[in-house]
Design a protein around this motif. Structure first.
Motif, PDB file in Angstrom:
ATOM      1  N   PHE A  65      31.997 -20.963  16.376  1.00 49.42           N
ATOM      2  CA  PHE A  65      31.847 -21.971  15.243  1.00 49.42           C
ATOM      3  C   PHE A  65      32.736 -22.994  15.594  1.00 49.42           C
ATOM      4  O   PHE A  65      33.910 -23.064  15.375  1.00 49.42           O
ATOM      5  N   GLY A  66      32.226 -24.187  15.937  1.00 44.53           N
ATOM      6  CA  GLY A  66      32.764 -25.354  16.155  1.00 44.53           C
ATOM      7  C   GLY A  66      32.496 -26.364  14.638  1.00 44.53           C
ATOM      8  O   GLY A  66      31.893 -25.818  13.882  1.00 44.53           O
ATOM      9  N   PRO A  67      32.865 -27.416  14.811  1.00 43.39           N
ATOM     10  CA  PRO A  67      32.713 -28.156  13.768  1.00 43.39           C
ATOM     11  C   PRO A  67      31.473 -28.375  13.201  1.00 43.39           C
ATOM     12  O   PRO A  67      30.815 -28.440  12.163  1.00 43.39           O
ATOM     13  N   GLN A  68      30.397 -28.563  14.388  1.00 39.39           N
ATOM     14  CA  GLN A  68      29.034 -28.806  13.848  1.00 39.39           C
ATOM     15  C   GLN A  68      28.577 -27.575  13.137  1.00 39.39           C
ATOM     16  O   GLN A  68      27.814 -27.726  12.046  1.00 39.39           O
ATOM     17  N   GLU A  69      28.818 -26.262  13.717  1.00 42.10           N
ATOM     18  CA  GLU A  69      28.435 -25.049  12.838  1.00 42.10           C
ATOM     19  C   GLU A  69      28.885 -25.034  11.545  1.00 42.10           C
ATOM     20  O   GLU A  69      28.354 -24.501  10.695  1.00 42.10           O
ATOM     21  N   GLU A  70      30.237 -25.216  11.436  1.00 37.89           N
ATOM     22  CA  GLU A  70      30.919 -25.381  10.063  1.00 37.89           C
ATOM     23  C   GLU A  70      30.227 -26.195   9.201  1.00 37.89           C
ATOM     24  O   GLU A  70      29.991 -25.797   7.802  1.00 37.89           O
ATOM     25  N   PHE A  71      29.595 -27.407   9.514  1.00 39.37           N
ATOM     26  CA  PHE A  71      29.163 -28.397   8.737  1.00 39.37           C
ATOM     27  C   PHE A  71      27.890 -27.923   8.018  1.00 39.37           C
ATOM     28  O   PHE A  71      27.465 -27.905   7.032  1.00 39.37           O
ATOM     29  N   ALA A  72      27.230 -27.182   9.319  1.00 39.41           N
ATOM     30  CA  ALA A  72      25.646 -26.430   8.728  1.00 39.41           C
ATOM     31  C   ALA A  72      25.738 -25.568   7.969  1.00 39.41           C
ATOM     32  O   ALA A  72      25.075 -25.277   6.836  1.00 39.41           O
ATOM     33  N   LEU A  73      27.000 -24.859   8.160  1.00 42.37           N
ATOM     34  CA  LEU A  73      27.099 -23.538   7.223  1.00 42.37           C
ATOM     35  C   LEU A  73      27.558 -24.310   5.795  1.00 42.37           C
ATOM     36  O   LEU A  73      27.182 -23.786   4.737  1.00 42.37           O
ATOM     37  N   MET A  74      28.077 -25.246   5.725  1.00 46.32           N
ATOM     38  CA  MET A  74      28.440 -25.968   4.359  1.00 46.32           C
ATOM     39  C   MET A  74      27.263 -26.394   3.604  1.00 46.32           C
ATOM     40  O   MET A  74      27.005 -26.396   2.362  1.00 46.32           O
ATOM     41  N   LEU A  75      26.374 -27.225   4.568  1.00 43.88           N
ATOM     42  CA  LEU A  75      25.213 -27.741   4.229  1.00 43.88           C
ATOM     43  C   LEU A  75      24.221 -26.640   3.499  1.00 43.88           C
ATOM     44  O   LEU A  75      23.430 -26.723   2.694  1.00 43.88           O
ATOM     45  N   LEU A  76      24.016 -25.294   4.265  1.00 46.32           N
ATOM     46  CA  LEU A  76      23.729 -24.182   3.695  1.00 46.32           C
ATOM     47  C   LEU A  76      24.019 -23.722   2.328  1.00 46.32           C
ATOM     48  O   LEU A  76      23.214 -23.387   1.541  1.00 46.32           O
ATOM     49  N   ALA A  77      25.399 -23.845   2.136  1.00 50.73           N
ATOM     50  CA  ALA A  77      26.058 -23.639   0.892  1.00 50.73           C
ATOM     51  C   ALA A  77      25.409 -24.421  -0.101  1.00 50.73           C
ATOM     52  O   ALA A  77      25.312 -24.088  -1.256  1.00 50.73           O
ATOM     53  N   PHE A  78      25.575 -25.979   0.163  1.00 47.25           N
ATOM     54  CA  PHE A  78      24.925 -26.809  -0.687  1.00 47.25           C
ATOM     55  C   PHE A  78      23.564 -26.551  -1.162  1.00 47.25           C
ATOM     56  O   PHE A  78      23.152 -26.687  -2.327  1.00 47.25           O
ATOM     57  N   ALA A  79      22.889 -26.061  -0.155  1.00 48.51           N
ATOM     58  CA  ALA A  79      21.508 -25.903  -0.393  1.00 48.51           C
ATOM     59  C   ALA A  79      21.193 -24.756  -1.504  1.00 48.51           C
ATOM     60  O   ALA A  79      20.113 -24.694  -2.198  1.00 48.51           O
ATOM     61  N   THR A  80      22.092 -23.682  -1.449  1.00 46.93           N
ATOM     62  CA  THR A  80      22.037 -22.840  -2.492  1.00 46.93           C
ATOM     63  C   THR A  80      22.292 -23.199  -3.910  1.00 46.93           C
ATOM     64  O   THR A  80      22.014 -22.664  -4.949  1.00 46.93           O
ATOM     65  N   ILE A  82      17.253 -23.020   7.565  1.00 47.27           N
ATOM     66  CA  ILE A  82      17.637 -22.382   6.611  1.00 47.27           C
ATOM     67  C   ILE A  82      17.704 -23.071   5.211  1.00 47.27           C
ATOM     68  O   ILE A  82      17.325 -22.822   4.143  1.00 47.27           O
ATOM     69  N   ALA A  83      18.503 -23.852   5.231  1.00 47.63           N
ATOM     70  CA  ALA A  83      19.115 -24.901   4.205  1.00 47.63           C
ATOM     71  C   ALA A  83      17.826 -25.769   3.798  1.00 47.63           C
ATOM     72  O   ALA A  83      17.649 -25.872   2.350  1.00 47.63           O
ATOM     73  N   VAL A  84      17.325 -26.269   4.496  1.00 41.68           N
ATOM     74  CA  VAL A  84      16.005 -27.082   4.216  1.00 41.68           C
ATOM     75  C   VAL A  84      14.966 -26.142   3.569  1.00 41.68           C
ATOM     76  O   VAL A  84      14.269 -26.382   2.346  1.00 41.68           O
ATOM     77  N   ALA A  85      14.956 -24.975   3.877  1.00 43.69           N
ATOM     78  CA  ALA A  85      13.856 -23.787   3.472  1.00 43.69           C
ATOM     79  C   ALA A  85      14.337 -23.415   1.965  1.00 43.69           C
ATOM     80  O   ALA A  85      13.465 -23.251   1.069  1.00 43.69           O
ATOM     81  N   LEU A  86      15.579 -23.427   1.875  1.00 46.56           N
ATOM     82  CA  LEU A  86      15.981 -23.085   0.711  1.00 46.56           C
ATOM     83  C   LEU A  86      15.963 -24.067  -0.516  1.00 46.56           C
ATOM     84  O   LEU A  86      15.747 -23.844  -1.609  1.00 46.56           O
ATOM     85  N   VAL A  87      16.272 -25.312  -0.155  1.00 43.30           N
ATOM     86  CA  VAL A  87      15.986 -26.575  -0.728  1.00 43.30           C
ATOM     87  C   VAL A  87      14.485 -26.644  -1.336  1.00 43.30           C
ATOM     88  O   VAL A  87      14.169 -26.735  -2.553  1.00 43.30           O
ATOM     89  N   SER A  88      13.618 -26.384  -0.309  1.00 43.91           N
ATOM     90  CA  SER A  88      12.052 -26.436  -0.612  1.00 43.91           C
ATOM     91  C   SER A  88      11.756 -25.324  -1.403  1.00 43.91           C
ATOM     92  O   SER A  88      10.481 -25.409  -2.218  1.00 43.91           O
TER      93      SER A  88
END
Length: 505
Positions: free
Chosen positions: A143-158, A481-487
């Motif tokens: 998990f580099g910075p890209q993965e960390e940001f994607a995980l935070m984006l996933l959290a925001f989607a929830t 997954i974040a896009v799916a959760l928002v949709s």
């Protein structure tokens, strides 16, 4: 597998040694007290009591601190449910449904659900820790910075599911939280930003605890006083054996949310710099999004208590995994534990399992025992916690207000933060009158700094190419997954409307 079971057996025997067993119970009890006191939390508790552990052997010392960490994770739910004030950031999501349950006379049910969910989350995470420690630690390193940001984006989607059907107001609330999170110094250039009225006190930023206590302490208190004209009838709960059995049998109502929170919490906890707070928030958001009755969340749904409690306890164990196997703390609390281990002459890392197996397996064995000890203490003390709700609200209001002020001042040692907390409380009360959800703003200020740091690191390393987030497989999966959760809420609402139209025709 056989080697693991033998090592675990020796670890459990070590945990049942008289000194270690005493340290487990003492740590769990101290943790419950630390966790339920607004402004303390596991970080402060471990830091304050770290010098005490130098009087005992290293294994007993780390067992005590780990038990305290466990107890604090359990204890955060107590003040969240009984007073509506999160004891720590990890217990913020528990307020959403725990407090309404207490006001409806179901405080014992909420406390029991929190205890059982915490126990299940802790047990699942310890088993995963025991079986998969080395491979999971190696995966976390990817998990580099890209993965960390994607995980935070996933959290925001929830978070989208936390604001009800009014998605624009939810997005506004999230943006408001991100603005407050940006107050202070720029993390790259070091330039001051968002310094309101050129006041130098804002250079230290607005702490999460200041915002959380302001919103859920002062803001909720003002809302309750206005909506009830001060005549709040707190429902007294009579604890009986039959009622306790009934609460135990209710576990089937929230077991699915508990399993999801347990696995998700452990995984998020293993990631460096993530920790229990994002895990509990994500677990709550997912539980609400995929619930059969999402509208009941925020009004006293027991799954809204169980999901975040399972996640934050699982994450507390998960955050110890990178500390033990890699020497990388997974949370602020484990950073203090790491410092203690170094002081005791231990070197956390891949060789710790071979160089100090008695220490490692003694710690793992103590986790199982501490989990049982804490759930027993928590359930046994439910009648004591319930007595808080028997107090008239005219007495409870000044107590809540005093705890809010003391909680903020004791943490930051600045009256400026106390005034900010009061202002935020009034603002949260006004937002609530305008039907704006305040939960997304509180949650955004937690993940805002983490998301900003990882995003800017990613863009700097890729020379400004945003495609860097889509070129890495783990990052891409999280974003999809974040896009799916928002949709999902919007699609479900659209389908529900079409069904209603067809039924009317």
């Amino acid at each position: 597998m056989e080697t693991i079971l033998v090592s675990l057996g020796s670890g459990l025997l070590q945990a049942f040694e008289p000194l270690n067993l005493f340290m487990i119970f003492a740590g769990c009890l101290a943790g419950l007290f630390v966790g339920c006191m607004p402004g303390l939390g596991s970080v402060n508790g471990v830091a304050i009591l770290l010098p005490v552990t130098f009087l005992v052997p290293p294994t007993a010392a780390i067992i005590f601190l780990a038990a305290l960490y466990y107890g604090a994770m359990y204890g955060g739910a107590i003040s969240s449910i009984t007073l509506g004030i999160p004891g720590a950031s990890t217990a913020v999501a528990t307020v959403f449904d725990g407090r309404p349950m207490a006001q409806a006379g179901k405080a014992d049910q909420a406390l029991m659900a929190a205890a059982i969910a915490s126990f299940i989350g802790g047990t699942v995470s310890i088993i995963l820790f025991t079986l998969f420690a080395p491979p999971l630690a190696a995966f976390a390193l990817k998990f580099g910075p890209q993965e960390e940001f994607a995980l935070m984006l996933l959290a925001f989607a929830t978070f989208v599911g936390l604001g009800g059907d009014d998605i624009p107001k939810t997005i506004f609330s999230i943006l408001l939280g991100l603005v407050l999170a940006a107050v202070g110094f720029d993390i790259i250039s070091g330039q001051p930003r968002m310094i309101f009225f050129d006041m130098v006190e804002f250079q230290r930023g607005i702490g999460f605890l200041v915002l959380a206590i302001g919103v859920y302490g002062v803001g909720e208190m003002l809302w309750t006083l206005e909506s009830t004209a001060g005549k709040v009838q707190m429902h007294s709960v009579k604890i009986t054996v039959s009622r306790m059995k009934q609460n135990l049998l209710q576990v089937k109502e929230y077991i699915n949310s508990t399993w999801v929170g347990s696995v998700l919490g452990f995984f998020v906890g293993t990631l460096p710099a993530a920790g229990a707070t994002p895990a509990s928030l994500m677990s709550y958001g997912l539980s609400k999004t995929f619930s059969k009755d999402p509208d009941s969340f925020g009004k006293g749904n027991v799954s809204g208590v169980a999901a975040p409690e399972a996640a934050n306890n699982a994450a507390s164990t998960g955050s110890m995994l990178p500390m033990i196997t890699l020497g990388i703390p997974g949370s602020p609390t484990t950073a203090i534990l790491l410092g203690g281990m170094i002081i005791w002459g231990l070197r956390p890392g891949p060789l710790l399992f071979t160089e100090s197996p008695d220490f490692v397996w003694g710690l793992i064995g103590s986790m199982y025992v501490a989990n049982f000890a804490t759930v027993i203490l928590n359930i046994a003390l439910i009648p004591v916690f319930i007595r808080v709700l028997a107090m008239p609200f005219t007495l409870l209001t000044p107590i809540i207000f005093t705890l809010c002020v003391l909680g903020v001042f004791a943490t930051t040692d600045r009256m400026f933060d106390t005034w900010i907390m009061l202002i935020i409380g009034v603002a949260a009360y006004l937002l609530r009158k305008l039907n704006y959800p305040v939960a997304p703003a509180v949650l955004a200020i937690v993940l805002g700094p983490l998301a900003e740091r990882s995003m800017r690191q990613s863009l700097i390393s890729s020379q400004g190419d945003p495609m860097t987030f889509l070129e890495r497989p783990i990052s891409l999966v999280c974003i999809l997954i974040a896009v799916a959760l928002v949709s999902y809420p919007m699609v479900a609402k659209f389908l529900k409307r079409n069904k209603a139209v067809e039924a009317a025709e």
